[in-house]
Design a protein around this motif. Structure first.
Motif, PDB file in Angstrom:
ATOM      1  N   MET D  50      10.001   2.039  -3.905  1.00  0.00           N
ATOM      2  CA  MET D  50      10.430   3.367  -3.442  1.00  0.00           C
ATOM      3  C   MET D  50      11.535   3.206  -2.415  1.00  0.00           C
ATOM      4  O   MET D  50      11.458   2.362  -1.535  1.00  0.00           O
ATOM      5  CB  MET D  50       9.251   4.094  -2.771  1.00  0.00           C
ATOM      6  N   LEU D  78      12.363  10.317  -5.250  1.00  0.00           N
ATOM      7  CA  LEU D  78      11.070   9.848  -5.786  1.00  0.00           C
ATOM      8  C   LEU D  78      11.228   8.815  -6.892  1.00  0.00           C
ATOM      9  O   LEU D  78      12.207   8.833  -7.655  1.00  0.00           O
ATOM     10  CB  LEU D  78      10.277  11.036  -6.337  1.00  0.00           C
ATOM     11  N   SER D  79      10.237   7.945  -6.976  1.00  0.00           N
ATOM     12  CA  SER D  79      10.119   7.002  -8.084  1.00  0.00           C
ATOM     13  C   SER D  79       9.143   7.590  -9.095  1.00  0.00           C
ATOM     14  O   SER D  79       8.143   8.179  -8.734  1.00  0.00           O
ATOM     15  CB  SER D  79       9.609   5.647  -7.573  1.00  0.00           C
ATOM     16  N   PRO D 163       2.092   6.076   1.034  1.00  0.00           N
ATOM     17  CA  PRO D 163       3.131   6.954   0.491  1.00  0.00           C
ATOM     18  C   PRO D 163       2.909   8.351   1.046  1.00  0.00           C
ATOM     19  O   PRO D 163       1.840   8.936   0.846  1.00  0.00           O
ATOM     20  CB  PRO D 163       2.883   6.903  -1.023  1.00  0.00           C
ATOM     21  N   GLY D 270       6.764   8.545  -3.451  1.00  0.00           N
ATOM     22  CA  GLY D 270       7.873   8.174  -2.584  1.00  0.00           C
ATOM     23  C   GLY D 270       7.542   8.490  -1.142  1.00  0.00           C
ATOM     24  O   GLY D 270       6.374   8.609  -0.789  1.00  0.00           O
ATOM     25  N   SER D 290      11.812   2.030   3.094  1.00  0.00           N
ATOM     26  CA  SER D 290      11.773   1.675   1.678  1.00  0.00           C
ATOM     27  C   SER D 290      10.687   0.631   1.496  1.00  0.00           C
ATOM     28  O   SER D 290      10.310  -0.028   2.463  1.00  0.00           O
ATOM     29  CB  SER D 290      13.109   1.062   1.244  1.00  0.00           C
TER      30      SER D 290
END
Lengths: 454, 454, 454, 454
Positions: D50, D78-79, D163, D270, D290
């Motif tokens: 992310m 977002l992933s 997250p 994310g 990240s």
């Protein structure tokens, strides 16, 4: 109706009276023929009072003579035995498990104090008796859940109150096993024993001793008193029946599963501790007190077969199991001291966790003297504060590794090692400990004087 | 700029390569003349990789032959030594304390697995080698912070990942002390040692052994290799320098204070464990793995004088201190097994915490066989799950009392004793363990066959 | 001498007597002119008894009529006020901080029970009064540190015993501020208030009410009684002085720092709870009980300036601070329910943590009905078990996110969601709850009948 | 073979690249028509990277201009989405529960840093935007499990990495519900809303906004891009699907149960946080970073019916459930600040937990300024350190009571209130915070200048 029935006190104690004057007769020996003093039904909630383990020999004062001259043959003064039956009145049977839930434990009103002692080397000694041969004591004020001492300034901690001793009556067969194996120990060439132990110059075992025996409802004048007193096991060690295991985690809210060896289970308890550190290193080392327990029992029929180990030549050879309480004091920061099985004189032992733990305790004692405490104060403190003693490694030949974890929050000051050189550690106010002179031969090594610590 | 500099990996490992093929030379002995492989400055963050302690001898498969035939002389394969200097480039000095903060620990990508083994009685053995003489192993999948095993179904737990071994280089003087005292141990009449230990038939000590020695940057062909290899101490036991203490609480976030014996401190580390129970009872007993550590060092000048004990004939005779991490796995419900220092054959020992712990472990093994596990599965599980081994009482002659606390949440099922007779305990699915036949003489007692447990 | 002095009970209670028959006069209003009933010196340990907050209106039976018809004007029945002075006899002064250490808390012998109630929608209501308009109650047996209920089977938990109400006397100026701002609230267009709140149909505020006022040592017949009764603030809400904050973490071993507004501090306490969940959602929602507190006070001179916020137009506008106890019940596994600030009817609110928490509580109630509980049983249980209510996110417009964490260990059965389809959840034995019919207009939505939950 | 297969990274991120240059396309909106980027099978372990929620807009420097001028329409990056199928390849179905176990979370090598920001009052603001209208930021170094900041000296704490955002894709029906109810909110007379909220001058809601929309695999040039971008919900608030709930307890080792609204579940994630305090009060308030997640999924067929509440007009109107991890950072000593629902200007609110929490946070900020911190430093610290925000009382009309518990161990110094007058509190070294001037109209009350705090 606005009230529930008062929880029945089936074994009241008056700590102002001597052990032989109590409302119910005490006992200080294990024997199957000591009759139960009361019966309890499973699921009922009841109360049992306990006098301190010495039966009032130690006073709330600033003099350690009482510790020095204590009569060890009198200990422990126990409440019970209590027989247990199920809802239908059928008693617990040998082979069952007796479940005892320790619903609450506390002090008796007006007796909110306790003591921690170092026994004299010639009269019981302790784990470090080679370093601390002199009798000493500290008095603790019990302020609700907290303890503090006028003899050990700068510390205050939440107690893990627990009975140092709780156990079921042994069967005749088990009693004979105990007496035989402990008698054999005395006959052993002590040079074959763990040398660390021998160094202690402590008693090897305490065999049956009719002197000072108390046998509950058995009259001292009765014919059988002498027989039982000669056979009855002493209460010092923990054994298959539980007994004096001195496990600090048996605190309020915990639940113990005890093997049953005689009809009714006939469990006894005493040696109430307001707080104890793992190992109870100074022997009279917990915060010893009088007090009460609120309890509830259950029976697991044939529980010994179900849950306890039959490994070995006899099915009697088992140990209790327990569940810890959600109310154990919660400390999360610990300073931990390591020790390996090389003693403080450099002697190598083989995988001996006792030696390793001794080293961890000595390392810790030295550390805290740097903050202004005397070694005796730390020794007493480690005996009774909620410190954790762990067997960390037990396989790396030849060194067992033990650790002693001390919660840092029990100290007023920050006791962690400091990197910054400018940091000046606060030291505690000097307070003198009630202490006695040791009349025997003092070890000249490792410590000749207090100065060696500073 | 959006990035920080990558944390430097000062000791990379490729677990697909053999120990001698690694980018940096490994060592498997303690000696002051093994030169540092890198230098680190205080307060800088750096990374060190570690190969598993056997250097890749154990495979991720379903066969325990590799455990049975392991070459113990090769262990442990260590990363380092690393010398440490202060902000001004001045190295740590003998008498200082080296502070190592274990900022993070983890697996290497693609190598997210570990193993727990029982060593053969003739090749290392373990704490219960008299009961479990056969080699066996279990493979664990490391799923992030959790471990589970195809060989021990029904359990899953959060790891307390830690280096089983971390220590500073010994001085020449300290090394000689080690070698002498361990050599003496072999000369002792073993009948004088703790009998429990002797019963194990395990090696008494592992003396210097040039065979299989790895000495880091010292070339095998160099003149001094043989000298050093003959003098260098083995890495099996923990000692004054820390070393292989196998303390499960040295997990990520903890901080250890190590004594410094040589200029630069020259610390080494290895034997990474994903998880371990107190005692690491089966010897190859943690979840052994390769992986990495992120660390940061500090120096406390003259810290040995300040904080470590000089008790005894030499100031070298000390042990490390550490602070636990706020990230230790948090389990709050424990089922606890007691043991006293009477062995499983009924023999009375004197205040021997090792014997008491052995009993607690045996009692626990028996208990969990009631849920469908084989004794070997439980033995392996207790070696590596986050169970706590405590020295509960160490003064009640003649019985030490040890306890083994197992967190109940690691099991899929409810493993507490049940009062209700109608309760049917779920049993785990039978899974066979990679196991080897033991070629020596099997003890006929206490266990003749698997059936004795059922 | 073997005993310490008995801890003085400066405010004894007999729970068999009515509030007006007690040995010391009770009060149920806040006013600076209510005179202290006793004085305590800093560092001395003392005891205070407390009657349950209703003064005995609720009975230990299986009928909820008493809850339905409760006279709310009578609550809370408080012990105190107590003035506090320093070692030299100088009283606490406005601007000081009063430190109260809650050394211990417990039940009175023979009164080891408590109750949790749902107030009728027309007589107080609760957080979910739109869903639960009917009066109901559950009786709890207090077995030492544990509570269990014949009305809510299958749960048992360790109490976090605490005074729901503890606070200092307001100054005249502060009292006027209270009365004015709460009066204004009633004058507000309630449509401007949080709609969630309005939906509750609960009282907006409880203004001074001479009816049923108890003013401690002020005689009902005295001239000033009427004046004070008209001015005195009600005790329902927590305010600047602490008061009825209903904070479950103020359990034995905690320490609270209260602002001082009048000479002597004049603190009062009551509303003892054996256990409470965050929010105390059903209003009469803790396990309400009579009992005792052991306490110790200290004074921080000028502590308000030092530690409390002067932000805002008046320096009076502050709140207490406290330190949690190491003896809080320790649960580590929680099942957590989320809620966002959209109500159960789909209405969007703006960053309203109260609405978000309401949703989390409703989600949780629904969940546990799947295990056989009625919604009312879960509502009562969440009010009093040690569950945690958290403001997780308070910035992500427009949704606040609140969470409710329920410790799974309080249930006899495994209550976690199960992946395996074959898993059959055990359900609790059906037990009927003492419950009353609601006479008002029942909401037809969201729940028409019990069946909507099944 | 000695290795396991490398855990597949199904969504790699390079934090040196911009959001649109990433190997896999990102999305920043919720919409059922955003196609899954990958499929995962239940019980398989996989990895997802992310990027930080801003997609790299904030730099590791000492200037807060980047925070001030942040483009909020771009967030969160977002992933995903990831579709999930069972062992037989059958996808999750609407009505199922998706179980996501967060096996591990961590930083990307070379990017071991994060940031905490205060958004400008005119560009997002925060919970206390009326007090802190200026943009500011603090940079954190991530040293393994610990964080420390050059901008906030004297603190260091273990992260609860999680997250901030994880959720499943909404169905078309659910998306319409969201858009409608949030649109309505903007139409409301804001005077009817909680006044505390209005006072913030923060955006009321963030409606669909095609500008800056990223829709994953949907090409910006495709016909449907505009349609979807116009319909797609913003990611700011948490909702029925989970989403941006910012729950700090979803840390490594936890397990979340998410409702499934579309075939495959299509979950996204994310907004990775290294650490967060309850409430994330400064909005950009966690330690934003990240990083990566290691995960494992399971499906509970028809789990929504089984476990989630159908209360209300639509079965869609639910919230996730989760189980906490045994690896949550373990702090046991807390200093707790109370707040009631009277705002800092003396205005009375009705049962408003948001207002009560605001007061608790303000009280805490004031307190820590006494130790040398600026108010902005404390505001940032409370946003990101592991502090606990609790709804303590929610029924005592008219005051909700909220508490904020700060672990004392995160500070280098002892921050507890001190009774002894001679005690001098250490103050932290003054460090200036990257801060921006606020261009709007500054509130003159309650704080005109920094001096008001000192």
């Amino acid at each position: 109706m606005n009230t529930t029935e008062r929880i029945p006190n089936i074994f009241p104690i008056d700590p102002n009276l001597s052990p032989t004057q109590q409302p119910k007769p005490l006992h200080n020996r294990w024997h199957p023929d000591i009759p139960p003093i009361a019966q309890v039904k499973v699921n009922s909630v009841f109360r049992v009072d306990m006098i301190d383990f010495t039966g009032g020999q130690i006073k709330n004062d600033d003099n350690a003579e009482d510790v020095k001259s204590i009569n060890i043959n009198k200990n422990h003064h126990l409440s019970g035995p209590f027989s247990v039956c199920d809802e239908n009145g059928k008693p617990a049977k040998p082979g069952d498990l007796l479940v005892v839930e320790l619903c609450d434990l506390g002090a008796l009103p007006g007796h909110e104090w306790g003591y921690t002692g170092i026994f004299d080397r010639e009269n019981g000694g302790g784990f470090l008796t080679d370093h601390f041969p002199n009798a000493a004591k500290a008095i603790w004020d019990l302020e609700g859940v907290y303890a503090s001492s006028r003899h050990i300034p700068g510390v205050r901690f939440a107690g893990n109150i627990h009975p140092g001793l709780i156990g079921t009556a042994p069967s005749k067969e088990l009693l004979e096993i105990w007496n035989e194996r402990e008698r054999k120990l005395l006959e052993e060439d002590i040079e074959k024993m763990s040398l660390a132990a021998v160094l202690h110059h402590r008693p090897m075992a305490m065999l049956p001793e009719p002197k000072e025996a108390l046998l509950g409802a058995i009259s001292r004048k009765s014919a059988e008193f002498q027989r039982i007193a000669k056979e009855a096991a002493r209460t010092i060690p923990g054994r298959e029946n539980g007994g004096n295991c001195d496990i600090k985690n048996l605190t309020r809210g915990s639940r113990i599963y005890l093997p049953v060896f005689v009809e009714g289970a006939n469990f006894s308890m005493g040696d109430l501790h307001f707080s104890q550190g793992d190992g109870e290193v100074s022997f009279c080392g917990a915060i010893e007190m009088s007090g009460f327990a609120i309890m509830r029992c259950q029976i697991i029929r044939n529980g010994m077969d179900k849950y306890l180990s039959p490994m070995g030549p006899t099915k009697l050879h088992v140990n209790p199991i327990f569940e810890v309480s959600p109310l154990e004091p919660r400390y999360s920061e610990f300073l931990v001291f390591e020790g390996v099985s090389v003693d403080e004189y450099g002697k190598q032992y083989y995988m001996d966790a006792s030696v390793a733990y001794k080293r961890a305790v000595l390392n810790c004692i030295y550390y805290f003297t740097k903050f202004g405490y005397t070694p005796e104060q730390v020794y007493l403190l480690l005996s009774c504060c909620p410190c954790e003693g762990r067997i960390s490694g037990i396989v790396d030949v030849p060194n067992a590794c033990a650790t002693l974890a001390v919660p840092t929050a029990i100290f007023d000051m920050d006791v962690r090692p400091k990197v910054a050189t400018q940091h000046v550690h606060v030291k505690v106010m000097k307070v003198s400990l009630p202490q006695c002179t040791y009349d025997g031969k003092l070890p000249t090594f490792p410590r000749k004087s207090q100065n060696d610590f500073e």
